[in-house]
Design a protein around this motif. Structure first.
Motif, short mmCIF file in Angstrom:
data_model
loop_
_atom_site.label_atom_id
_atom_site.label_comp_id
_atom_site.label_asym_id
_atom_site.label_seq_id
_atom_site.Cartn_x
_atom_site.Cartn_y
_atom_site.Cartn_z
N VAL A 124 0.77 5.19 0.55
CA VAL A 124 -0.05 6.28 1.04
C VAL A 124 0.59 7.60 0.62
O VAL A 124 1.75 7.86 0.93
CB VAL A 124 -0.20 6.23 2.57
N THR A 181 -7.62 3.40 8.91
CA THR A 181 -8.70 2.72 8.19
C THR A 181 -8.17 2.03 6.94
O THR A 181 -8.51 0.88 6.64
CB THR A 181 -9.80 3.72 7.82
N ALA A 182 -7.30 2.74 6.21
CA ALA A 182 -6.72 2.17 4.99
C ALA A 182 -5.82 0.98 5.31
O ALA A 182 -5.85 -0.05 4.62
CB ALA A 182 -5.93 3.24 4.24
N THR A 205 -1.87 -0.84 -3.83
CA THR A 205 -3.00 0.07 -3.68
C THR A 205 -2.47 1.44 -3.28
O THR A 205 -1.70 1.55 -2.32
CB THR A 205 -3.98 -0.44 -2.61
N GLU A 245 -7.86 8.23 9.32
CA GLU A 245 -8.07 7.83 7.92
C GLU A 245 -6.96 6.87 7.47
O GLU A 245 -7.22 5.90 6.76
CB GLU A 245 -8.09 9.07 7.03
N LEU A 246 -5.74 7.16 7.90
CA LEU A 246 -4.61 6.27 7.58
C LEU A 246 -4.85 4.88 8.14
O LEU A 246 -4.66 3.87 7.45
CB LEU A 246 -3.32 6.86 8.13
N ILE A 297 -4.29 10.89 0.99
CA ILE A 297 -4.80 11.53 2.20
C ILE A 297 -4.38 12.99 2.18
O ILE A 297 -3.20 13.31 1.99
CB ILE A 297 -4.28 10.83 3.47
N VAL A 356 -3.29 5.11 -1.79
CA VAL A 356 -4.28 5.82 -0.98
C VAL A 356 -3.84 7.27 -0.85
O VAL A 356 -2.71 7.55 -0.45
CB VAL A 356 -4.41 5.18 0.43
N ALA A 390 -7.84 -2.11 6.46
CA ALA A 390 -8.49 -2.74 5.30
C ALA A 390 -7.48 -3.56 4.51
O ALA A 390 -7.77 -4.67 4.06
CB ALA A 390 -9.13 -1.67 4.42
N ALA A 391 -6.26 -3.00 4.34
CA ALA A 391 -5.23 -3.71 3.59
C ALA A 391 -4.80 -4.98 4.33
O ALA A 391 -4.66 -6.05 3.70
CB ALA A 391 -4.02 -2.79 3.38
N THR A 447 0.87 -1.18 0.00
CA THR A 447 0.00 0.00 0.00
C THR A 447 0.90 1.22 0.00
O THR A 447 1.83 1.31 0.81
CB THR A 447 -0.91 0.03 1.24
#
Length: 433
Positions: free
Chosen positions: A378, A420-421, A398, A417-418, A402, A400, A424-425, A376
């Protein structure tokens, strides 16, 4: 709460803030402002939570029985945003704990714990968190002696220095729901591992360990290559978790180290479940940095174009002799300070800055290893390497985005928010066969 009135504090050009005046129920313990703020934040959107809560014995009323707002006392100090550069590393870490307990977004350095709404119960809660997360056991009397964030953070730091612990890794939090592998977090240049503390609160399924640069807190010669840092990190990781699967999170410089760690673990036959790169920049020479910097300057009409042209000319002339560029003025001072990082003590925040400068030199010499695993990436505001990472992260990746400043990514409100990502990953990866 028996009675309450909320007013809007309008003071242009500052943002309008809400102030609540609260009367407790008769015969009941007066609710602490910190407890009220936390309860409100659990049910209301952020903009509806009062910035200040003022306990009152009763609300002033006029002859018609309505609240006389003109007779309400002035608002106390309002909560602040904790900005990198105005706080040293320990003030940020302790300030985040104070903010958590007091239900605030941030705490000013010279604010008093009790003046912010803390009572004896919240003080005991705060001291318990300091002991659990930072390993420093303090008494309530020491909060009375050092009541401001600035003074209390200094006391916590002095207590942490005497602890028998490893200087490069700290256990930030313990899993409240065991069963998942630990998360290994690698900090940015000149940053304490404890900057991952806010993130750890959102990962209750995992033990969270954070790594920081060698020599950051105890005098030592720092690593002069990212590969060396990665080897040191793997040695410590395998003490905590001898076998995979491994979860890696790297912020800034830590993202480059995380990729090297993943490479070493994979070559050693271990499974790396996921790598999260948090707004890391790709290595570039000082010439490239200057071009990037002056390219941004060109967008601003207040910059001197002659100075910009002169700098570019110097860099072109020096490129054949020194690929990293010629350190001039402030850059030269930083270069000198960097070579003493970890060994010489400059005092306070300058020690962290020296490790940052040292990491900058190390990064210029580094070429990231391509990674074919699941990752991921970010992306925060202003990252110039949006497309360049495609050549490095070659597996299922992925991205993301922010809306956050680089270092604020690990602090509220962006860290929610971080997290949450990342959750999920990690969950998606766990579900794969």
């Amino acid at each position: 709460v028996h009675d309450v009135v909320v007013t809007a504090l309008v003071d242009p050009p500052a943002v309008t803030r809400l102030v609540a005046y609260v009367v407790g129920r008769p015969g009941r313990r007066t609710p602490a402002p910190a407890a009220l703020r936390r309860a409100l934040r659990a049910t209301l959107p952020e903009y509806m939570v009062p910035a200040a809560i003022v306990p009152m014995p009763e609300l002033p009323r006029n002859e018609r029985g309505k609240v006389d707002r003109a007779k309400l006392p002035g608002a106390p100090s309002l909560e602040v945003e904790m900005v990198e550069g105005e706080y040293d590393q320990w003030e940020l870490v302790v300030g985040q704990i104070w903010a958590e307990v007091l239900g605030l977004r941030g705490v000013h350095l010279d604010e008093d714990f009790t003046a912010l709404g803390g009572d004896s119960l919240s003080a005991e809660e705060m001291l318990a968190i300091v002991q659990a997360r930072l390993g420093v056991d303090l008494r309530a009397s020491e909060l009375l002696e050092q009541p401001t964030l600035r003074a209390f953070a200094r006391r916590v730091r002095s207590g942490a220095k005497s602890l028998p612990s490893h200087p490069d890794v700290v256990k930030v939090s313990e899993a409240r729901v065991p069963g998942r592998p630990p998360v290994f977090c690698l900090s940015g240049a000149g940053a304490l591992g404890l900057t991952f503390l806010p993130l750890s609160r959102y990962l209750p399924e995992h033990d969270v360990y954070a790594f920081q640069q060698h020599g950051l807190e105890r005098r030592a010669i720092p690593d002069w290559s990212i590969q060396r840092t990665a080897r040191r990190t793997v040695e410590l990781m395998r003490i905590v978790q001898p076998r995979g699967p491994y979860l890696l999170v790297g912020h800034s410089l830590g993202g480059l180290v995380a990729l090297e760690v993943a490479k070493l673990l994979t070559e050693g036959g271990e499974r790396v479940e996921h790598v999260a790169i948090l707004d890391s920049y790709l290595p570039r020479s000082s010439t490239e940095q200057a071009q990037l910097h002056f390219g941004r300057m060109a967008e601003s009409p207040v910059r001197n174009p002659a100075l910009r042209a002169l700098k570019r000319g110097l860099d072109r002339a020096a490129k054949r002799i020194l690929p990293a560029g010629v350190p001039v003025g402030e850059e030269f001072a930083k270069r000198v300070r960097a070579y003493g990082a970890g060994v010489l003590r400059y005092g306070g925040q300058k020690d962290f800055d020296a490790l940052f400068d040292q990491a900058t030199i190390v990064t210029r010499r580094h070429t990231p290893s391509p990674y074919d695993g699941t990752a991921t990436f970010v992306l925060a505001d202003g990252n110039p390497d949006v497309d360049g990472w495609n050549d490095v992260l070659r597996g299922a990746t992925t991205t993301v985005r922010i809306e956050s400043e680089h270092s604020s990514l690990l602090r509220e409100p962006h860290v929610a928010e971080l997290a949450t990502a990342l959750r999920a990953a990690f969950t998606t990866q766990e579900a794969r066969p």
